[in-house]
Design an enzyme around this catalytic site. Structure first.
Site, PDB file in Angstrom:
ATOM      1  N   ASN A 189      32.557  39.374  44.275  1.00  0.00           N
ATOM      2  CA  ASN A 189      31.564  39.205  43.209  1.00  0.00           C
ATOM      3  C   ASN A 189      32.278  38.578  42.015  1.00  0.00           C
ATOM      4  O   ASN A 189      33.022  39.261  41.314  1.00  0.00           O
ATOM      5  CB  ASN A 189      30.976  40.580  42.856  1.00  0.00           C
ATOM      6  CG  ASN A 189      30.034  40.526  41.671  1.00  0.00           C
ATOM      7  OD1 ASN A 189      29.667  39.451  41.195  1.00  0.00           O
ATOM      8  ND2 ASN A 189      29.634  41.693  41.186  1.00  0.00           N
ATOM      9  N   LYS A 208      31.040  37.534  39.340  1.00  0.00           N
ATOM     10  CA  LYS A 208      30.370  37.894  38.069  1.00  0.00           C
ATOM     11  C   LYS A 208      30.214  36.661  37.169  1.00  0.00           C
ATOM     12  O   LYS A 208      30.043  35.550  37.669  1.00  0.00           O
ATOM     13  CB  LYS A 208      31.133  39.016  37.367  1.00  0.00           C
ATOM     14  CG  LYS A 208      31.375  40.213  38.279  1.00  0.00           C
ATOM     15  CD  LYS A 208      31.797  41.438  37.546  1.00  0.00           C
ATOM     16  CE  LYS A 208      32.133  42.529  38.535  1.00  0.00           C
ATOM     17  NZ  LYS A 208      32.433  43.788  37.912  1.00  0.00           N
ATOM     18  N   HIS A 254      23.375  45.874  41.232  1.00  0.00           N
ATOM     19  CA  HIS A 254      24.746  46.141  40.763  1.00  0.00           C
ATOM     20  C   HIS A 254      24.672  47.014  39.513  1.00  0.00           C
ATOM     21  O   HIS A 254      23.757  46.869  38.701  1.00  0.00           O
ATOM     22  CB  HIS A 254      25.453  44.811  40.452  1.00  0.00           C
ATOM     23  CG  HIS A 254      26.916  44.980  40.205  1.00  0.00           C
ATOM     24  ND1 HIS A 254      27.399  45.428  39.001  1.00  0.00           N
ATOM     25  CD2 HIS A 254      27.987  44.795  41.004  1.00  0.00           C
ATOM     26  CE1 HIS A 254      28.722  45.505  39.090  1.00  0.00           C
ATOM     27  NE2 HIS A 254      29.103  45.123  40.287  1.00  0.00           N
ATOM     28  N   GLU A 284      26.141  46.933  36.806  1.00  0.00           N
ATOM     29  CA  GLU A 284      26.078  46.205  35.522  1.00  0.00           C
ATOM     30  C   GLU A 284      24.644  45.777  35.231  1.00  0.00           C
ATOM     31  O   GLU A 284      24.205  45.782  34.081  1.00  0.00           O
ATOM     32  CB  GLU A 284      27.042  45.011  35.564  1.00  0.00           C
ATOM     33  CG  GLU A 284      28.487  45.484  35.428  1.00  0.00           C
ATOM     34  CD  GLU A 284      29.517  44.620  36.128  1.00  0.00           C
ATOM     35  OE1 GLU A 284      29.217  43.478  36.499  1.00  0.00           O
ATOM     36  OE2 GLU A 284      30.648  45.116  36.300  1.00  0.00           O
ATOM     37  N   GLU A 336      29.431  51.963  44.977  1.00  0.00           N
ATOM     38  CA  GLU A 336      30.310  51.569  43.879  1.00  0.00           C
ATOM     39  C   GLU A 336      30.243  52.617  42.772  1.00  0.00           C
ATOM     40  O   GLU A 336      29.331  52.568  41.921  1.00  0.00           O
ATOM     41  CB  GLU A 336      29.862  50.219  43.313  1.00  0.00           C
ATOM     42  CG  GLU A 336      29.892  49.098  44.315  1.00  0.00           C
ATOM     43  CD  GLU A 336      30.117  47.750  43.628  1.00  0.00           C
ATOM     44  OE1 GLU A 336      31.114  47.111  43.955  1.00  0.00           O
ATOM     45  OE2 GLU A 336      29.329  47.384  42.757  1.00  0.00           O
ATOM     46  N   GLY A 344      35.943  47.859  37.588  1.00  0.00           N
ATOM     47  CA  GLY A 344      36.644  47.122  36.536  1.00  0.00           C
ATOM     48  C   GLY A 344      37.552  47.998  35.685  1.00  0.00           C
ATOM     49  O   GLY A 344      38.015  47.566  34.625  1.00  0.00           O
ATOM     50  N   SER A 396      37.482  48.591  41.815  1.00  0.00           N
ATOM     51  CA  SER A 396      38.932  48.387  41.651  1.00  0.00           C
ATOM     52  C   SER A 396      39.678  48.285  42.986  1.00  0.00           C
ATOM     53  O   SER A 396      40.804  48.765  43.102  1.00  0.00           O
ATOM     54  CB  SER A 396      39.532  49.492  40.769  1.00  0.00           C
ATOM     55  OG  SER A 396      38.958  49.440  39.472  1.00  0.00           O
TER      56      SER A 396
HETATM   57  C1  PEP Z   1      32.135  45.073  41.269  1.00  0.00           C
HETATM   58  O1  PEP Z   1      31.805  44.593  40.216  1.00  0.00           O
HETATM   59  O2  PEP Z   1      31.324  45.114  42.194  1.00  0.00           O
HETATM   60  C2  PEP Z   1      33.495  45.608  41.380  1.00  0.00           C
HETATM   61  C3  PEP Z   1      33.726  46.403  42.376  1.00  0.00           C
HETATM   62  O3  PEP Z   1      34.396  45.225  40.427  1.00  0.00           O
HETATM   63  P1  PEP Z   1      35.981  45.546  40.417  1.00  0.00           P
HETATM   64  O4  PEP Z   1      36.495  45.249  41.812  1.00  0.00           O
HETATM   65  O5  PEP Z   1      36.542  44.626  39.389  1.00  0.00           O
HETATM   66  O6  PEP Z   1      36.131  46.985  40.066  1.00  0.00           O
END
Ligand code: PEP
Length: 252
Positions: free
Chosen positions: A9, A11, A95, A97, A167, A173, A213
């Site tokens: 992703n 973003k 997601h 976010e 997630e 992040g 992460s």
């Molecule tokens: C995500 O945004 O789906 C995500 C898992 O981000 P990150 O790997 O940066 O934690």
């Protein structure tokens, strides 16, 4: 058997030139016919250019969002048909976010899911708890509520075409990855919820990715868990080497 699936992703990152270069680097290193299903999800404005790069390679392309209406006066939105027209194969839905910053609800996610399935694309439906919810021991309740709401009204056949991404919001992040035990516990619980709703056979076929992460150095442990079928990767998907380092963590 569930085919492992790693998706990046990107973003709201990368210029068009950077997106093209990253897609080229990923495709060149992956090669065709990889045992792992691999996709990248660029910003919408780069979908066309990245789709052109990835055409005929072993790397798929996904969008980060879509609107559920087929067309009309919805300023700023994109339809499923527009994505199909560009060669998009996957769409990330719900997601955290988008849920947290854009106010998306399970009802929104569900409307989008129906549109995505009707359009023949593969949805990646994201669920996961905040740190407060985990601390309050509500993780499974939240995942249950998000799965029930987001997947409302779909058939078992349709559910078999859905990818779930667990997630935990506190891990996205932040560099704070869930332990393999924490992640596996929720994945196993989510699969039970899917079995209760769609039956054992369908639930056993649904891929559940972990996201939060994931990096090359923690991927192998997570991906070795019996109910973790891949990863949705944010930050580490912005460099070909780290993204492919995660793909390499899949034990085939
Ligand atoms: C995500 O945004 O789906 C995500 C898992 O981000 P990150 O790997 O940066 O934690």
């Amino acid at each position: 058997m569930r085919r492992p699936f790693i998706a990046g992703n990107w973003k709201m990152n990368l210029t068009k030139a950077e997106a093209i270069a990253l897609a080229q680097a990923v495709a060149a290193k992956v090669g065709a016919g990889h045992a792992v299903e691999i996709a990248v999800c660029p910003p919408a404005v780069h979908l066309d250019a990245v789709a052109a790069v990835l055409k005929g390679t072993g790397v798929g392309i996904g969008a980060q969002n879509v609107y559920f209406q087929p067309n009309g006066a919805f300023t700023g939105e994109l339809s499923v048909a527009m994505l199909v027209d560009l060669g998009v194969q996957y769409v990330i839905l719900g997601h955290s976010e988008r849920r947290r910053i854009m106010g998306e609800t399970n009802e929104h996610v569900n409307a989008k899911l129906h549109a995505v399935l009707a359009g023949g694309l593969t949805p990646i439906v994201c669920v996961g708890e905040t740190l407060d919810e985990r601390t309050a021991n509500k993780t499974e309740d939240i995942v249950q509520e998000q799965l029930a709401g987001s997947l409302a009204g779909i058939t078992a056949e349709q559910a078999g075409r859905v990818v779930i991404a667990y997630e935990p919001v506190w891990a996205i992040g932040t560099g704070q990855v869930a332990t393999k035990e924490q992640a596996e516990e929720v994945h196993a619980a989510a699969r039970k919820m899917l079995a209760a709703r769609f039956g054992e056979t369908t639930a056993a076929s649904i891929r559940i990715q972990y996201g939060g992460s994931v990096k090359p150095d923690n991927a192998a442990d997570l991906l070795a868990q019996p109910n973790i079928d891949g990863a949705l990767v944010g930050g580490a998907s912005l460099k070909a080497d780290s993204f492919l380092g995660i793909v390499a963590g899949v034990k085939l």
